[in-house]
Design a protein around this motif. Structure first.
Motif, PDB file in Angstrom:
ATOM      1  N   TRP A  76       0.873  -1.169   0.000  1.00 48.00           N
ATOM      2  CA  TRP A  76       0.000   0.000   0.000  1.00 48.00           C
ATOM      3  C   TRP A  76       0.910   1.218   0.000  1.00 48.00           C
ATOM      4  O   TRP A  76       1.938   1.237   0.689  1.00 48.00           O
ATOM      5  CB  TRP A  76      -0.876   0.050   1.251  1.00 48.00           C
ATOM      6  CG  TRP A  76      -1.979  -0.962   1.314  1.00 48.00           C
ATOM      7  CD1 TRP A  76      -1.889  -2.288   1.020  1.00 48.00           C
ATOM      8  CD2 TRP A  76      -3.324  -0.728   1.733  1.00 48.00           C
ATOM      9  NE1 TRP A  76      -3.097  -2.901   1.230  1.00 48.00           N
ATOM     10  CE2 TRP A  76      -3.998  -1.964   1.672  1.00 48.00           C
ATOM     11  CE3 TRP A  76      -4.016   0.393   2.160  1.00 48.00           C
ATOM     12  CZ2 TRP A  76      -5.336  -2.104   2.022  1.00 48.00           C
ATOM     13  CZ3 TRP A  76      -5.350   0.267   2.512  1.00 48.00           C
ATOM     14  CH2 TRP A  76      -6.003  -0.970   2.432  1.00 48.00           C
ATOM     15  N   SER A  93       1.310  -5.107   1.874  1.00 55.61           N
ATOM     16  CA  SER A  93      -0.111  -5.455   1.935  1.00 55.61           C
ATOM     17  C   SER A  93      -0.384  -6.451   3.054  1.00 55.61           C
ATOM     18  O   SER A  93      -1.425  -6.385   3.723  1.00 55.61           O
ATOM     19  CB  SER A  93      -0.557  -6.042   0.591  1.00 55.61           C
ATOM     20  OG  SER A  93      -0.427  -5.089  -0.439  1.00 55.61           O
ATOM     21  N   MET A  96      -0.462  -4.533   6.295  1.00 54.48           N
ATOM     22  CA  MET A  96      -1.680  -3.738   6.419  1.00 54.48           C
ATOM     23  C   MET A  96      -2.874  -4.612   6.774  1.00 54.48           C
ATOM     24  O   MET A  96      -3.708  -4.239   7.598  1.00 54.48           O
ATOM     25  CB  MET A  96      -1.959  -2.981   5.122  1.00 54.48           C
ATOM     26  CG  MET A  96      -1.083  -1.757   4.897  1.00 54.48           C
ATOM     27  SD  MET A  96      -1.034  -0.615   6.304  1.00 54.48           S
ATOM     28  CE  MET A  96      -2.780  -0.329   6.601  1.00 54.48           C
ATOM     29  N   ASP A  99      -2.597  -5.470  10.407  1.00 53.28           N
ATOM     30  CA  ASP A  99      -2.869  -4.287  11.224  1.00 53.28           C
ATOM     31  C   ASP A  99      -4.367  -3.989  11.278  1.00 53.28           C
ATOM     32  O   ASP A  99      -4.926  -3.745  12.354  1.00 53.28           O
ATOM     33  CB  ASP A  99      -2.115  -3.091  10.644  1.00 53.28           C
ATOM     34  CG  ASP A  99      -2.404  -1.803  11.396  1.00 53.28           C
ATOM     35  OD1 ASP A  99      -1.838  -1.615  12.483  1.00 53.28           O
ATOM     36  OD2 ASP A  99      -3.206  -0.991  10.894  1.00 53.28           O
ATOM     37  N   ILE A 122      -7.293   5.039   8.550  1.00 53.45           N
ATOM     38  CA  ILE A 122      -5.876   4.735   8.768  1.00 53.45           C
ATOM     39  C   ILE A 122      -5.179   6.029   9.181  1.00 53.45           C
ATOM     40  O   ILE A 122      -5.020   6.945   8.373  1.00 53.45           O
ATOM     41  CB  ILE A 122      -5.208   4.169   7.503  1.00 53.45           C
ATOM     42  CG1 ILE A 122      -5.962   2.942   6.981  1.00 53.45           C
ATOM     43  CG2 ILE A 122      -3.747   3.842   7.777  1.00 53.45           C
ATOM     44  CD1 ILE A 122      -5.875   1.738   7.865  1.00 53.45           C
ATOM     45  N   ARG A 126       0.114   4.885  12.158  1.00 57.17           N
ATOM     46  CA  ARG A 126       0.110   3.461  11.819  1.00 57.17           C
ATOM     47  C   ARG A 126       0.976   3.152  10.598  1.00 57.17           C
ATOM     48  O   ARG A 126       1.308   1.983  10.357  1.00 57.17           O
ATOM     49  CB  ARG A 126      -1.329   2.982  11.590  1.00 57.17           C
ATOM     50  CG  ARG A 126      -2.161   2.985  12.867  1.00 57.17           C
ATOM     51  CD  ARG A 126      -3.629   2.801  12.597  1.00 57.17           C
ATOM     52  NE  ARG A 126      -3.940   1.531  11.951  1.00 57.17           N
ATOM     53  CZ  ARG A 126      -5.169   1.194  11.560  1.00 57.17           C
ATOM     54  NH1 ARG A 126      -6.167   2.045  11.744  1.00 57.17           N
ATOM     55  NH2 ARG A 126      -5.389   0.028  10.986  1.00 57.17           N
ATOM     56  N   VAL A 127       1.322   4.170   9.820  1.00 55.52           N
ATOM     57  CA  VAL A 127       2.125   3.939   8.612  1.00 55.52           C
ATOM     58  C   VAL A 127       3.401   4.774   8.602  1.00 55.52           C
ATOM     59  O   VAL A 127       4.163   4.725   7.632  1.00 55.52           O
ATOM     60  CB  VAL A 127       1.297   4.249   7.344  1.00 55.52           C
ATOM     61  CG1 VAL A 127       0.057   3.376   7.287  1.00 55.52           C
ATOM     62  CG2 VAL A 127       0.895   5.721   7.280  1.00 55.52           C
TER      63      VAL A 127
END
Length: 256
Positions: A76, A93, A96, A99, A122, A126-127
């Motif tokens: 992603w 991916s 994700m 998560d 999101i 978290r990223v």
């Protein structure tokens, strides 16, 4: 106004080229897939591009399962368009899905009546660990700004252009000709305007994304425009989504 998802994808494609690779938008899914080739051109992967200007990125709770991903993505890519130059965050991916599954587990535990479907936000934290991880895609850590893909794929911040003010006479004539109910809606930073016909229940979008499109009822219109903006399949209650174009902005469902 250009869609947020389109702006994000164009920004990503441009930056891939500036880092020595090549990218091509795919039309096989509504989940905004892009195929990316590495610098040497010998390997490629598919990524899902999610874009935002403010707030959180949008996903769906169903994304907890890789089986629901019809793009076959490996990563992603989250694009943040809030600043003059976009920021990019790459996460696999598989990570994700894990998560999102964990977050959905906690969300469902709070109420047994909840289902594992619908929107899922999101947040940046978290990223954040995937910030500018171009190496995951086999691309250079150095940006070559001399690369120019041309206006069709270059990310451009488009200013809002105000429509010319209509004269009082023209406004009166319009009201005489068109007796449909004026409605408005806000969706992902976009302002939409429309006209609702109480007799047929048809709704026409008169300003904003999908301008000029007509739909059989408010819910079909709301779902279509939300899907168009987010890039995912959306279902909206049009009687709540659309509001009367009056100072109190009451839901269309309250209209008698």
């Amino acid at each position: 106004m250009e869609d947020t998802s389109d702006r994000g994808i164009k920004a990503f494609i441009r930056t891939v080229a500036q880092r020595g690779g090549r990218a091509e938008r795919l039309t096989t899914s509504r989940r905004n897939p892009v195929q990316v080739w590495s610098m040497d051109g010998t390997s490629s992967c598919i990524v899902r591009v999610r874009s935002k200007v403010t707030g959180d990125w949008k996903a769906r709770r169903q994304d907890e399962s890789l089986e629901s991903d019809d793009t076959g993505s490996s990563y992603w890519v989250f694009v943040d368009l809030a600043n003059e130059e976009p920021r990019f965050y790459m996460v696999s991916s598989e990570e994700m899905a894990t998560d999102i599954r964990g977050e959905v587990d906690l969300w469902v535990q709070d109420s047994p009546l909840r289902t594992r479907t619908g929107h899922h936000a999101i947040a940046l934290d978290r990223v954040l660990h995937g910030s500018e991880r171009w190496d995951l895609l086999g691309l250079s850590s150095t940006l070559d700004t001399t690369v120019d893909l041309g206006p069709e794929q270059t990310w451009v911040r488009t200013p809002r252009v105000k429509a010319p003010r209509k004269s009082a006479k023209a406004a009166v004539e319009e009201e005489v000709i068109d007796n449909r109910v004026r409605v408005v809606a806000d969706c992902e930073g976009y302002r939409l305007s429309g006209r609702y016909d109480p007799e047929t229940q048809r709704l026409e979008i008169t300003a904003g994304p999908m301008e000029g499109r007509r739909f059989d009822n408010p819910s079909v219109a709301a779902s279509a425009v939300a899907t168009h903006i987010s890039g995912d399949v959306e279902e909206r209650d049009g009687w709540q989504f659309w509001q009367l174009d009056t100072p109190d902005r009451a839901p269309l469902g309250s209209f008698q």
